[in-house]
Design a protein around this motif. Structure first.
Motif, PDB file in Angstrom:
ATOM      1  N   LEU A  40      51.511   9.825 -34.111  1.00 11.94           N
ATOM      2  CA  LEU A  40      51.745   8.422 -33.801  1.00 11.94           C
ATOM      3  C   LEU A  40      50.485   7.816 -33.191  1.00 11.94           C
ATOM      4  N   ARG A  42      49.256   4.456 -31.284  1.00 14.72           N
ATOM      5  CA  ARG A  42      49.842   3.350 -30.547  1.00 14.72           C
ATOM      6  C   ARG A  42      48.745   2.390 -30.117  1.00 14.72           C
ATOM      7  N   THR A 126      46.395  11.053 -41.989  1.00 11.65           N
ATOM      8  CA  THR A 126      45.379  11.431 -41.007  1.00 11.65           C
ATOM      9  C   THR A 126      45.287  10.401 -39.877  1.00 11.65           C
ATOM     10  N   PRO A 127      44.651  10.776 -38.778  1.00  7.91           N
ATOM     11  CA  PRO A 127      44.408   9.788 -37.715  1.00  7.91           C
ATOM     12  C   PRO A 127      43.609   8.597 -38.227  1.00  7.91           C
ATOM     13  N   GLU A 128      42.688   8.871 -39.144  1.00  7.94           N
ATOM     14  CA  GLU A 128      41.863   7.791 -39.667  1.00  7.94           C
ATOM     15  C   GLU A 128      42.696   6.824 -40.505  1.00  7.94           C
ATOM     16  N   ARG A 130      45.932   6.186 -40.137  1.00  4.50           N
ATOM     17  CA  ARG A 130      46.755   5.379 -39.224  1.00  4.50           C
ATOM     18  C   ARG A 130      45.900   4.337 -38.515  1.00  4.50           C
ATOM     19  N   ALA A 131      44.699   4.759 -38.075  1.00  5.37           N
ATOM     20  CA  ALA A 131      43.829   3.797 -37.383  1.00  5.37           C
ATOM     21  C   ALA A 131      43.440   2.654 -38.313  1.00  5.37           C
ATOM     22  N   SER A 151      52.995   0.398 -32.753  1.00  6.68           N
ATOM     23  CA  SER A 151      52.761   1.806 -33.033  1.00  6.68           C
ATOM     24  C   SER A 151      52.966   2.080 -34.506  1.00  6.68           C
TER      25      SER A 151
END
Lengths: 453, 490
Positions: A40, A42, A126-128, A130-131, A151
């Motif tokens: 997640l 946020r 991936t985090p990327e 989501r970012a 979020s």
């Protein structure tokens, strides 16, 4: 690890656990293994402030000896947990009295074929990624001069249920969920939310624009007196109504305890309202079976305004002399069975046409912190949030400061005068119940909704 | 009791995690290794519905890299899993960094070293299950007076071993034991449903203690009264509406404090970190400097993590900040907030040490510790009732709701007793009151002394995404409020 490999690993563990329980002296046993890979990202005040990921597993063993049963849960999948689970569950069973009305473990039954419950892109987001989606949301806020908070969650949950009676069920589901609240300098706030099996269906820019537009339109709200107003409830608000009705009304335990308003045939809504629960519908977050390994049944809850059926787990079904509908929650479950994949039938009007039918009334985006005041009557109190607008002669004329309500939710459905043709699917929140659920709801026109100020 | 229980040697795990995090580029990292066991018994309608023992354990790694936070958790202790979690935490922080618009700094704290354990006289996990079940069955049976249609009785105990370590050399071991229990009776007639519970409905009353606390609750002793009141409420008149003087006893007042003071004072909410979910706060960071009047002169609120037995008591928080007592409201004036290291630095103060996570797999957040309303010497709760000519005595929460800024609220209680001429009389059903937070607290004209002070706890205080629940405490005596708006409860 592929889904098949994950299912295989969980099933092998569950089989070993069943075998240990059998050798320990259990006359029956049920194992539920659930593993969740969840992440997640946020954001608040237009920057990412929390980013988390977890790899968690939950193994539950229901140990049966005669008419005694006990449960143990562990948070790991290793050899040392096997014996501990059996010992603890057996000890819990031994410490209880025999229960005459316990129906026993459920028999194996048909489990529906479910398609479209899993997307690898969601499980592997991936985090990327989501970012990047969050940046799209924030860009929409920036363009409107608003601040974005929210979020974006992605993940997958694998569930395996095996029992000594022959129940054998396995599935993996994925879900992506994006929610955002935009705040405008003039005091307006706006909301947008979506959930989907496939992360590719989450459009951060579109949701950002929706929330930002509503936030700007909400600047400098006027204060309206308490009283009854005709309202158009948007999909988010209707989802709250349905979730509460499911929890406190169409839950067989609440009915059996005399604490539900639901009675077969009772009129609880106008003819325009039809509501059902269907875990297999790919419009939502599909699921084939419940936490007892019982296949999901489509259950009609409200049929053209009248109470139809309620949902059951094995325990409530036995007391009612019917079959479980496949709505058991993870044990231990103090709440009872719940409809967690709810749908309301769409109508024929566009959003603009619904609003156009208001001579003088309110457009309500969503409710916040709504809780039951009198569950048996379905009376709920809460507040509006993130977008309330005064409508006159079918046109939005002013934003309105948030209002508190204490209102019977069945009465809301009894006063539905029109239903929107477009629906949204949002995450279902069922009062802290740890289960992945969804609600697909249209907007509705209600000819009277009581606000207390 | 060993420092960490049977999970092994957490020092090796924390070293592994911290080395992996710094090796991946973290500027700072902390790690919690947590093992938690829980047992619960539920009795419904005179039969044991469930007996459950639950265990969970794992490692949570929080890193600060490139100016941003990242957090990863795994239920596995092997070096590979911990290394992957540490690397993922750093990756999460790096992915977040380009979006940053504020520079994050951490308030200084001394290196944390030491150990803490809940004082326990009678270990609940050592007591036989049969005895605990028998106690609950006895209480449940006593609830079932004529007219009661269903009963529920619950007991639970939790023990958590938590090791915290950080790259500054901090290393803390703590063992927490919580116990809680409650009973409730339900009566139904036609469309009317009434409930009475003891000590309260929302999971019972909790304490950081051993089974001795469950014995002190004497569930059985109050059971028949609960059942009789639930039945009596079916025939009771509805609570009158309109402005009223209300005396609120601790079984309701604790939740009023929780919702309208505790959450409002969380500095992360004030800064908007929870805006999209739990909400924000009507408070702003500058209000303590402008001597904002939160309540009347009688209202003093503290966040105290040092209270013996408090559900929110600890030795160190989940950032390694030592437990402390912070005054939030002093004689009615707002003086402080619940803070973390990063939020405290934004207002130029040291951290108040109020950061906790639900478990190993959740990011630590600002949470209430024990947010208490301090007793005022002079009047007992009975004295306050005797001093009230015309009013209502409200007890035991039934419903609650508050807006996202913690400004406007509505609460319902299970029962109201009429107060006439200083004496409590007939009962009313469905009492509900509503108000605005500072107006309500400013209307407080009597706070009872320490004799009615009770430590309540909320075991299910939810916050954050993914949602997480922690044990928080609220000690308070009874208090009186003037001009409170009673509204229809149906």
């Amino acid at each position: 690890m592929t889904i098949d490999e994950r299912h295989g690993r969980f099933e092998r563990y569950a089989e070993r656990l069943l075998d240990r329980a059998r050798r320990h002296g259990a006359s029956g046993a049920e194992v539920c293994v659930e593993g969740r890979l969840a992440s997640l990202t946020r954001f608040a005040d237009s920057e990412i402030h929390q980013s988390v990921t977890e790899d968690a597993v939950r193994v539950s063993l229901r140990y049966v000896r005669g008419r005694r049963h006990g449960m143990a849960v562990a948070g790991r999948l290793d050899d040392s947990a096997l014996d501990s689970l059996v010992e603890r569950a057996a000890s819990n069973a031994a410490g209880t009295a025999e229960t005459d009305d316990w129906p026993g473990l459920p028999e194996p039954g048909p489990i529906p074929e479910v398609t479209g419950a899993y997307a690898a892109a969601t499980a592997e987001a991936t985090p990327e990624l989501r970012a990047g989606v969050v940046r799209d949301v924030i860009a929409a806020a920036d363009a409107a001069g608003a601040a974005a908070s929210g979020s974006f969650a992605t993940g997958a949950v694998t569930t395996v249920v095996l029992s000594s009676r022959g129940v054998r069920a396995a599935q993996t589901r994925s879900d992506a969920w994006l929610v955002t609240v935009h705040a405008s300098p003039g005091g307006g706030t706006g909301y947008a939310e979506t959930c989907a099996v496939d992360v590719a269906h989450v459009d951060g820019a579109a949701l950002g624009r929706e929330a930002a537009g509503k936030a700007r339109a909400g600047d400098h709200p006027v204060v309206l007196p308490a009283g009854e107003y005709p309202v158009v409830l948007e999909e988010y608000a209707v989802a709250d109504v349905l979730a509460k009705l499911g929890r406190f009304g169409f839950n067989a335990r609440a009915v059996q305890d005399g604490q539900s308003f639901a009675q077969p045939g009772l009129r609880v809504a106008t003819d325009l309202v039809t509501v059902w629960d269907d875990g297999t519908d790919p419009l939502g977050l599909p699921t084939a079976f419940d936490h007892e390994g019982v296949g999901k049944e489509r259950v009609s809850l409200i049929d053209r305004g009248r109470c139809d059926r309620v949902v059951h787990d094995t325990g409530t079904a036995a007391r009612a002399g019917v079959r479980s509908t496949g709505h058991a929650l993870p044990a231990p479950n103090p709440v009872g069975p719940l409809p967690v994949n709810m749908f309301m039938a769409p109508g024929r009007l566009s959003r603009e046409e619904l609003i156009g039918r208001l001579d003088r009334g309110l457009l309500v985006t969503r409710f916040h912190y709504s809780n039951p005041v009198d569950p048996k009557r379905g009376i709920v109190t809460g507040v509006t949030r993130d977008g309330v607008f005064l409508v006159e002669h079918g046109e939005i004329v002013a934003p309105v400061r948030d209002l508190r309500f204490s209102q019977s939710y069945p009465d809301v459905l009894r006063r539905v005068g029109a239903v929107g043709r477009d629906r949204r699917t949002v995450r279902g929140w069922f009062g802290g119940v740890p289960v992945l659920g969804d609600i697909t709801a249209p907007s509705v026109l209600v000819d009277g909704f009581r606000f207390s100020g | 009791m060993t420092p960490f229980g049977p999970a092994g040697a957490p020092r090796e795990v924390t070293d592994l995690a911290l080395d992996a995090a710094t090796g991946r580029g973290a500027d700072y990292a902390d790690v919690r290794v947590v093992r938690r066991v829980e047992e619960s018994v539920t009795v419904r309608g005179g039969r044991v519905e469930s007996v459950v023992s639950d265990e969970t354990e794992g490692v949570g790694i929080r890193v600060f890299a490139c100016g941003a936070w990242g957090f990863a958790a795994t239920h596995r202790y092997d070096a590979g899993a911990i290394g992957r979690a540490a690397a993922e935490a750093v990756r999460l922080a790096r992915a977040a960094a380009p979006s940053l618009r504020h520079r994050v700094t951490l308030a200084e704290r001394p290196r944390a070293r030491g150990a803490y354990a809940t004082p326990v006289r009678e270990d609940p996990f050592a007591l036989s299950l049969e005895e605990k079940v028998a106690d609950l069955l006895a209480a449940d049976a006593a609830l079932a007076v004529p007219g009661v249609v269903s009963t529920a009785s619950r007991y639970a105990a939790q023990r958590e071993w938590k090791t915290f370590a950080a790259t500054d050399g901090s290393f803390v071991e703590q063992v927490f034991t919580h116990v809680g229990a409650g009973i409730e009776a339900h009566a139904v007639r036609g469309g009317e449903h009434q409930r009475r519970s003891y000590p309260e409905a929302r999971g019972g009353r909790w304490r950081q203690a051993g089974y001795e606390f469950i014995r002190e609750l004497d569930l059985r002793g109050d059971a028949a009264r609960c059942g009789e009141e639930a039945v009596a409420l079916l025939s009771a008149p509805p609570c009158p509406e309109g402005p009223a003087t209300v005396v609120i006893d601790p079984s309701q007042l604790y939740l009023q404090i929780h919702e309208s003071c505790g959450h409002a004072a969380e500095l992360d909410r004030v800064f908007g970190a929870e805006a999209s979910y739990a909400g924000t706060s009507f408070l702003s960071p500058d209000l303590p400097d402008s001597r904002f009047r939160y309540g009347s002169d009688l209202v003093t609120l503290v966040a105290d993590a040092t209270v013996p037995g408090g559900p929110g008591t600890f030795g160190w928080d989940d950032e390694g900040v030592a437990a402390q007592r912070t005054t939030l409201v002093e004689n009615g004036i707002l003086t402080g907030f619940l803070t973390s290291r990063d939020t405290a630095s934004r207002i130029g103060r040291p951290s108040g040490g109020t950061v906790r996570a639900e478990s190993w797999n959740r990011l630590p957040l600002i949470r209430m510790t024990n947010v208490n309303l301090m007793p005022v010497p002079g009047m007992s709760l009975e004295d306050i009732v005797a001093d009230t000519d015309d009013g209502l005595y409200l007890t035991t929460n039934r419903s609650w709701s508050i807006d996202d800024r913690r400004w406007g609220f509505q609460f319902g209680t299970e029962i109201a007793y009429e107060i006439k001429g200083g004496r409590m009389g007939r009962i009313f059903r469905n009492p509900v009151y509503t108000g605005i937070t500072p107006q309500f607290w400013r209307s407080c004209d009597a706070v009872a002394d320490e004799r009615s002070f009770v430590m309540y706890g909320n075991p299910n205080c939810a916050k954050g995404l993914p949602p997480q629940c922690v044990q928080v405490g609220h000690g308070c005596p009874g208090a009186r409020f003037r001009g409170v708006r009673m509204v229809a409860g149906r």
